[in-house]
Design a protein around this motif. Structure first.
Motif, PDB file in Angstrom:
ATOM      1  N   VAL A  68       2.316  -0.014  -3.924  1.00 23.79           N
ATOM      2  CA  VAL A  68       1.161   0.118  -3.047  1.00 23.79           C
ATOM      3  C   VAL A  68       0.411   1.418  -3.289  1.00 23.79           C
ATOM      4  CG1 VAL A  68       2.078  -1.356  -1.223  1.00 23.79           C
ATOM      5  CG2 VAL A  68       2.594   1.086  -1.209  1.00 23.79           C
ATOM      6  N   GLN A  69       1.109   2.404  -3.863  1.00 22.38           N
ATOM      7  CA  GLN A  69       0.449   3.666  -4.201  1.00 22.38           C
ATOM      8  C   GLN A  69       1.164   4.285  -5.392  1.00 22.38           C
ATOM      9  OE1 GLN A  69      -0.668   6.497  -1.083  1.00 22.38           O
ATOM     10  NE2 GLN A  69       0.197   8.136  -2.304  1.00 22.38           N
ATOM     11  N   PRO A  70       0.412   4.779  -6.363  1.00 23.87           N
ATOM     12  CA  PRO A  70       1.058   5.448  -7.502  1.00 23.87           C
ATOM     13  C   PRO A  70       1.989   6.559  -7.015  1.00 23.87           C
ATOM     14  CG  PRO A  70      -1.279   5.157  -7.917  1.00 23.87           C
ATOM     15  CD  PRO A  70      -1.053   4.761  -6.478  1.00 23.87           C
ATOM     16  N   GLY A  71       3.085   6.703  -7.714  1.00 27.14           N
ATOM     17  CA  GLY A  71       4.038   7.733  -7.345  1.00 27.14           C
ATOM     18  C   GLY A  71       5.062   7.299  -6.323  1.00 27.14           C
ATOM     19  N   THR A  72       4.958   6.058  -5.841  1.00 32.71           N
ATOM     20  CA  THR A  72       5.922   5.529  -4.886  1.00 32.71           C
ATOM     21  C   THR A  72       6.648   4.346  -5.516  1.00 32.71           C
ATOM     22  OG1 THR A  72       4.414   3.930  -3.857  1.00 32.71           O
ATOM     23  CG2 THR A  72       4.385   6.185  -3.008  1.00 32.71           C
ATOM     24  N   THR A  73       7.653   3.836  -4.827  1.00 36.06           N
ATOM     25  CA  THR A  73       8.428   2.704  -5.355  1.00 36.06           C
ATOM     26  C   THR A  73       8.256   1.440  -4.522  1.00 36.06           C
ATOM     27  OG1 THR A  73      10.379   3.409  -4.078  1.00 36.06           O
ATOM     28  CG2 THR A  73      10.167   4.255  -6.328  1.00 36.06           C
ATOM     29  N   VAL A  74       7.534   1.521  -3.407  1.00 39.79           N
ATOM     30  CA  VAL A  74       7.361   0.357  -2.535  1.00 39.79           C
ATOM     31  C   VAL A  74       6.300  -0.567  -3.126  1.00 39.79           C
ATOM     32  CG1 VAL A  74       6.713  -0.444  -0.237  1.00 39.79           C
ATOM     33  CG2 VAL A  74       8.008   1.682  -0.500  1.00 39.79           C
ATOM     34  N   THR A  75       6.699  -1.783  -3.429  1.00 44.06           N
ATOM     35  CA  THR A  75       5.754  -2.763  -3.984  1.00 44.06           C
ATOM     36  C   THR A  75       4.979  -3.454  -2.867  1.00 44.06           C
ATOM     37  OG1 THR A  75       7.362  -4.562  -3.912  1.00 44.06           O
ATOM     38  CG2 THR A  75       7.330  -3.190  -5.909  1.00 44.06           C
ATOM     39  N   VAL A  76       3.921  -4.159  -3.261  1.00 42.86           N
ATOM     40  CA  VAL A  76       3.156  -4.938  -2.296  1.00 42.86           C
ATOM     41  C   VAL A  76       4.062  -5.971  -1.630  1.00 42.86           C
ATOM     42  CG1 VAL A  76       1.265  -6.597  -2.035  1.00 42.86           C
ATOM     43  CG2 VAL A  76       0.964  -4.584  -3.492  1.00 42.86           C
ATOM     44  N   TYR A  77       4.944  -6.586  -2.407  1.00 44.16           N
ATOM     45  CA  TYR A  77       5.888  -7.584  -1.872  1.00 44.16           C
ATOM     46  C   TYR A  77       6.736  -6.968  -0.764  1.00 44.16           C
ATOM     47  CZ  TYR A  77       9.496 -11.237  -1.837  1.00 44.16           C
ATOM     48  OH  TYR A  77      10.348 -12.241  -1.456  1.00 44.16           O
TER      49      TYR A  77
END
Length: 370
Positions: free
Chosen positions: A313-322
């Motif tokens: 959802v944001q560069p630099g993070t690991t949380v995907t849209v899913y």
């Protein structure tokens, strides 16, 4: 989907993000408004005055953009009674909120407004810089209550939520999360909402002026030269910033190329465009604000796109849209279950011996027709 780092035009504090509260009651100016209109007496006699009701109604009317009818105002009175019943029941069973828990929750509320973690002291400085107002004045302008009143209100809300969780723990633990089909369907129906604008990752260095403006400027100027000579030194600068007495702060921020980001950063749209015209590893000049000196290094830039379900959802993070959708659908299910549990508890507590509405019929209608 915007992921901004700071705001200039502070968003109005939402009236809908709380469990079932809206606003804390204010002390009225007119003596007549001090007359109780209802009495909650589950654990102690606690009056609800007409002034308190007027404050709550005024907040709802401000949110709705229209005046309420006497019948709607009576529903607001019912909400106030429900709140007091739940809080009294919780306090009767010994539930308490510590000052540290209250302050942590308050900081979370503030952080939601600016889109990043922030403390009360930092928020206060931001309000002073942007609006020349104290935090107390800002709270009054936004929600009609002082800082102290808001914190008392937030404490009550936290107590009530803990009480619901304690009383309905088993029900709330058995909530089923969304399945894969529900997540993918949600994405397909809302794909356009997952838009990432042009974005830049900056390494920002900030030194507060404090009592020595010249020293702050000298400190930032030295770091700026260091970053120019070796952009890879940003990590070393970050580590130094975390040391006690460093005199500056440093870290990554993500900036969107749009007017919202310009407002949040407190800069012009032209300045935003200049940031995006800079190449990677370019260092800005030393910029001065009313309270600090700053410089930044452009670390990366990302093109605008519609995010796929597997994208972060944001560069630099690991949380995907899913995962983001899964978490939000789960939170929605939990909120609905919490609301059902709350309603169940209110129905148990709302007995004639626990509260009294002191007016009825035409007298109540007249009292609600201000």
């Amino acid at each position: 989907m915007a992921f901004d780092c700071k705001i200039r035009g502070i968003k109005r504090m939402s009236l809908g993000f709380l469990l079932f509260f809206l606003l804390a009651a204010a002390i009225p100016a007119q003596q007549a408004d001090l007359q109780p209109i209802a009495m909650v007496k589950l654990d102690k006699n606690e009056p609800i005055t007409l002034a308190q009701l007027k404050t709550r109604v005024a907040a709802y009317e401000k949110e709705l953009g229209t005046s309420m009818t006497p019948q709607q105002r009576q529903e607001v009175l019912d909400t106030l009674i429900n709140e007091r019943l739940v809080v009294q029941a919780a306090e009767k069973e010994g539930l308490r909120i510590t000052d540290s828990d209250l302050n942590r929750s308050f900081n979370q509320v503030l952080s939601q407004q600016v889109g990043r973690q922030i403390t009360e002291a930092e928020f206060s400085r931001m309000i002073k810089e942007q609006y020349n107002m104290t935090l107390d004045e800002f709270m009054r302008s936004q929600n009609g209550m002082s800082l102290a009143e808001y914190k008392r209100f937030l404490r009550s809300q936290m107590i009530a939520q803990q009480y619901v969780l304690m009383k309905r723990q088993n029900d709330l633990q058995n909530i089923q999360g969304p399945n894969d089909a529900a997540i993918r369907t949600y994405y397909d129906l809302n794909k356009q909402r997952f838009f990432q604008p042009d974005m830049a990752r900056l390494f920002l260095v900030v030194a507060e002026k404090g009592n020595d403006s010249a020293a702050a400027e000298k400190l930032v100027s030295g770091i700026q030269r260091e970053l120019k000579e070796n952009p890879a030194s940003a990590e070393a600068v970050r580590i130094r910033a975390q040391q006690a007495g460093s005199g500056f702060q440093a870290g990554e921020i993500y900036v969107n190329k749009n007017e919202t980001a310009a407002m949040q950063l407190g800069i012009t749209m032209q300045a935003i465009m200049e940031i995006f015209s800079m190449e990677k590893n370019t260092v800005s000049g030393v910029n001065e604000t009313d309270s600090n000196f700053q410089c930044f290094l452009v670390q990366d830039k990302y093109p605008a796109k519609i995010l796929e379900i597997g994208d972060v959802v944001q560069p630099g993070t690991t949380v995907t849209v899913y995962e983001f959708i899964r978490q939000n659908l789960m939170a929605q299910a939990q909120s609905e279950a919490l609301s059902r549990a709350l309603l169940s508890i209110i129905n148990e507590l709302k007995t004639p011996e626990n509260y009294t509405v002191l007016k009825s019929g035409d007298a109540l209608t007249q009292a609600l027709s201000w």
